[in-house]
Design a protein around this motif. Structure first.
Motif, short mmCIF file in Angstrom:
data_model
loop_
_atom_site.label_atom_id
_atom_site.label_comp_id
_atom_site.label_asym_id
_atom_site.label_seq_id
_atom_site.Cartn_x
_atom_site.Cartn_y
_atom_site.Cartn_z
N ASN A 134 -7.67 1.41 2.06
CA ASN A 134 -6.72 0.70 1.18
C ASN A 134 -7.45 0.04 0.02
O ASN A 134 -7.01 0.12 -1.14
N GLU B 51 0.44 4.40 -2.41
CA GLU B 51 0.16 5.71 -1.81
C GLU B 51 1.27 6.71 -2.10
O GLU B 51 1.02 7.91 -2.21
N SER C 63 -1.65 -8.48 -4.77
CA SER C 63 -2.51 -8.21 -3.60
C SER C 63 -3.49 -9.35 -3.31
O SER C 63 -4.07 -9.42 -2.21
N MET D 131 0.82 -1.21 0.00
CA MET D 131 0.00 0.00 0.00
C MET D 131 0.86 1.27 0.00
O MET D 131 0.50 2.27 -0.64
N SER D 132 2.00 1.24 0.71
CA SER D 132 2.85 2.43 0.74
C SER D 132 3.41 2.75 -0.64
O SER D 132 3.60 3.93 -0.99
N PHE E 38 -5.84 -5.24 5.09
CA PHE E 38 -6.07 -3.92 4.47
C PHE E 38 -7.22 -3.22 5.16
O PHE E 38 -8.19 -3.85 5.63
#
Length: 734
Positions: free
Chosen positions: A666, A634, A650, A630-631, A662
């Motif tokens: 997310n 993002e 994922s 996720m980072s 998540f």
């Protein structure tokens, strides 16, 4: 300078030239920028239809031979020693000139230091001559025989004597110095001494009196006194015995300039000495003319001793060197260097004999002050000699009126001769560092040539094949096993991250001469070589140092390609080498050392983060792995072509039975990414979003054609998992 090359085997057989031309071929050549070697081959440079047979060009469908040749041989070990040692003197001379330019050409201390450096040239040429003269077994033979080094020795020594003496004697009479040079280099009179000394009545020998007079003229006092004592003790003529004793006393006190502190003291002593010579001549005239008193059998000994000046002009068979030197000792003892060219031309007018030996030609041109002609003759003898003479002549101001020699390039006479020598050195790749030093001493045009040499220096990354200097047939190599081991060790150290060996020398050379642009290109080449060997961490370091950001991007692409073809494990090991480079680039960007473009830094950050993500997956640290995934989204560091791949990654976290990894936010972000991929693909931009996923699916071994449709099918499972996960999030939230 014209170059004649002989090809072996002959490219065209004897008498076959006319037939060769009729075929429409020409003899073409190509010069290697790496070492000046020449490739000769047949080609066509005329009209397109020339030489066609049934419409087919003469070279089509045939493998043409290429013969290789070189204008200069690769230097032998002895020759390389001569070149490398004298290059140190050359470098010191360049430093001296640059450091003392403001003092002017005629600064005494500057001239004294120049004299010492030129004396180093002379002494080293002498050492090489002595070494080459030794009768010892030499497995590799001698590239240049002893006579060659003797010619270099005599020419550099004469140049120093005439044009760069010690400043203390620069304006003093030159006769004694010239005679000293003659006796040091051309000692023919002493060759006969041993034979004459074994004779009981040496004066009866046919050449005795000529030899004795020549030893007097050349100041060989010890030899002269030996034979005069023989005459005073054994000759039957009492007159000659007495005259011999008188002549011994005169010769033993003959004044030499170096014996006095001032020229005035020398002049006074010379006058007193000449008075004693006049007294001897009076004593000579007292010898009776009748009864054969002045004769010694067939020899007129009285005539030989009566007039030294006549002997000087006549030359006694000793040649122009002996006459010019003796002139400054006996005829005009106050002869200056500036007056020597007039005397030399007068002597040559009397002799009227053209020299045929190139060494003699250079001596004559130096004596008569024809320095430009002397440089041309020196180039014919050896470009080493013309290069170093031109360098010193320019520093002395001897070439100021003749500086421009090539209108098109603006080269000075000095630059021309130094660059000719540098081109000769360029034929031996092992001497590239010295070649660059000489080229960079020739202004802008030389520096540009040096750039091309630096760009083509082998950096040592490739495995060691056939060393420079080996026999083309592989029968014998002049490079020993130690050198091979050293080269391989350098290559391994470079791959380990050290700047050593050739790469270090190139780096230092670029720094020394301010060739930053060249250094960057060299580092770019090094980066490309390291990337081809999959040393990605080092490749990034070199590309970054070269500020070649597209090159750095290619490394990133190559590392990502390793993931596609080799899988996560191999990918992680490669990225482990890159991580330290990323930290360095971050620091450099913060301190503005590298104005790195953000897009390339982001791509570097992505591969490091993506490798960390897979490392956590392999370690079963799924919570942190999900956070990494996720980072990356993002932080907007994921390239659009990799969105489909990370969305596919994922699925494992979406279906994780051990808990929810998540948040609903997310999932919302992942759904938006999925929507954009599908929308853009439907609009015809699928290549931008699905190209990597297509390759991964294809490399997984799936049979049949794999395209965007198959990739989208893979993402359908992701959309389903995202929808189910979002539904669970809604249930838990309510």
């Amino acid at each position: 300078m014209d170059v004649h090359l002989d090809l072996l085997p002959p490219f065209i057989s004897r008498g076959g030239g006319e037939g060769f031309v009729k075929t429409g071929h020409n003899l073409l050549l190509s010069i290697s920028p790496g070492d000046n070697s020449i490739g000769v081959f047949a080609g066509t440079s005329g009209p397109p239809d020339l030489g066609r047979v049934n419409g087919v060009p003469p070279t089509q469908g045939k493998v043409r031979d290429i013969l290789f040749a070189s204008a200069d041989k690769i230097s032998s070990v002895k020759r390389r020693l001569f070149i490398t040692d004298t290059s140190v003197i050359f470098a010191a001379f360049q430093y001296l000139i640059s450091a003392t330019n403001e003092r002017g050409i005629f600064d005494v201390e500057r001239l004294r230091l120049m004299n010492k450096l030129v004396n180093d040239y002379v002494n080293f040429a002498k050492e090489c001559w002595v070494d080459a003269s030794k009768a010892v077994a030499r497995p590799d033979g001698l590239e240049y025989i002893a006579d060659y080094y003797r010619s270099i020795y005599t020419c550099t020594s004469l140049f120093q004597t005439l044009y760069l003496p010690d400043p203390d004697v620069e304006h003093a009479p030159v006769g004694d110095e010239l005679m000293e040079w003659l006796n040091a280099h051309f000692a023919e009179p002493s060759a006969k001494a041993e034979a004459l000394s074994r004779l009981e009545s040496a004066w009866e020998d046919e050449g005795f009196w000529e030899y004795l007079t020549r030893t007097v003229l050349r100041g060989l006092t010890k030899v002269t006194v030996f034979f005069l004592k023989l005459l005073s003790s054994s000759h039957p003529s009492s007159y000659l015995q007495s005259l011999s004793d008188s002549l011994i006393s005169i010769l033993e006190i003959q004044p030499r300039l170096q014996q006095f502190k001032t020229e005035y003291e020398f002049t006074l002593a010379r006058r007193r000495w000449e008075n004693r010579v006049k007294a001897l001549r009076i004593e000579l005239h007292h010898v009776p003319e009748d009864g054969g008193t002045r004769l010694d059998g067939r020899h007129d000994w009285w005539g030989w001793l009566s007039d030294i000046r006549r002997c000087v002009v006549r030359g006694l068979g000793g040649g122009w060197k002996e006459i010019c030197a003796a002139w400054g000792v006996f005829v005009d003892p106050r002869l200056r260097r500036q007056e020597l060219p007039k005397v030399a031309k007068r002597v040559f007018g009397v002799i009227s004999k053209d020299p045929i030996d190139l060494e003699d030609v250079i001596h004559i041109q130096l004596l008569t002050g024809e320095v430009v002609k002397a440089l041309a003759s020196a180039e014919e003898l050896d470009v080493w000699l013309s290069c170093h003479l031109a360098d010193v002549m320019s520093a002395l101001g001897l070439l100021q009126d003749r500086e421009e020699v090539v209108d098109e390039t603006g080269m000075t006479l000095r630059q021309y001769h130094v660059l000719q020598y540098a081109e000769y050195l360029h034929s031996d790749p092992a001497l590239w560092r010295i070649t660059v030093d000489y080229m960079c001493a020739c202004g802008e045009i030389g520096t540009y040539r040096a750039d091309e040499v630096l760009l083509r220096v082998p950096l040592g990354f490739s495995s060691y094949s056939q060393p420079t200097g080996s026999d083309p047939g592989g029968k014998k190599s002049t490079v020993n096993d130690d050198r091979i081991a050293d080269t391989e060790d350098e290559a391994s150290r470079i791959r380990a991250g050290d700047i050593v060996g050739v790469l270090k020398e190139v780096n230092q050379c670029c720094f020394e001469y301010g060739r930053e642009g060249v250094r960057r290109v060299v580092y770019r080449i090094a980066g490309k070589a390291l990337m081809s060997e999959k040393h990605y961490g080092l490749a990034i370091s070199y590309y970054a140092s070269a500020e070649d950001w597209p090159g750095l991007g290619r490394v990133v692409d190559q590392v990502l390609n390793e993931y596609i073809t080799q899988g996560p494990a191999k990918f992680i090991s490669f990225v482990a080498e890159i991580a330290p480079s990323l930290r360095t680039l971050h620091s450099a960007t913060d301190s503005s050392d590298y104005p790195i473009h953000g897009i390339f830094l982001h791509r570097l950050v992505f591969i490091v983060k993506y490798a960390e993500f897979h490392q956590r997956k392999i370690s079963n640290d799924l919570v942190e792995a999900a956070a990494d995934l996720m980072s990356m989204f993002e932080g907007n560091i994921v390239p659009t072509s990799w969105w489909g791949v990370l969305l596919q990654d994922s699925v494992e976290f979406l279906n994780y039975p051990g808990g929810m990894l998540f948040t609903s936010a997310n999932i919302g972000l992942l759904l938006r990414k999925m929507e954009e991929v599908q929308t853009r693909t439907s609009q015809g931009s699928g290549k931008d979003y699905l190209s990597v996923l297509v390759r991964i699916v294809r490399s997984s071994g799936r049979k049949g054609i794999v395209g965007e449709k198959e990739a989208l099918n893979k993402l359908k499972a992701v959309r389903v998992a995202l929808t189910e996960y979002f539904a669970r999030c809604s249930v838990y939230a309510s």
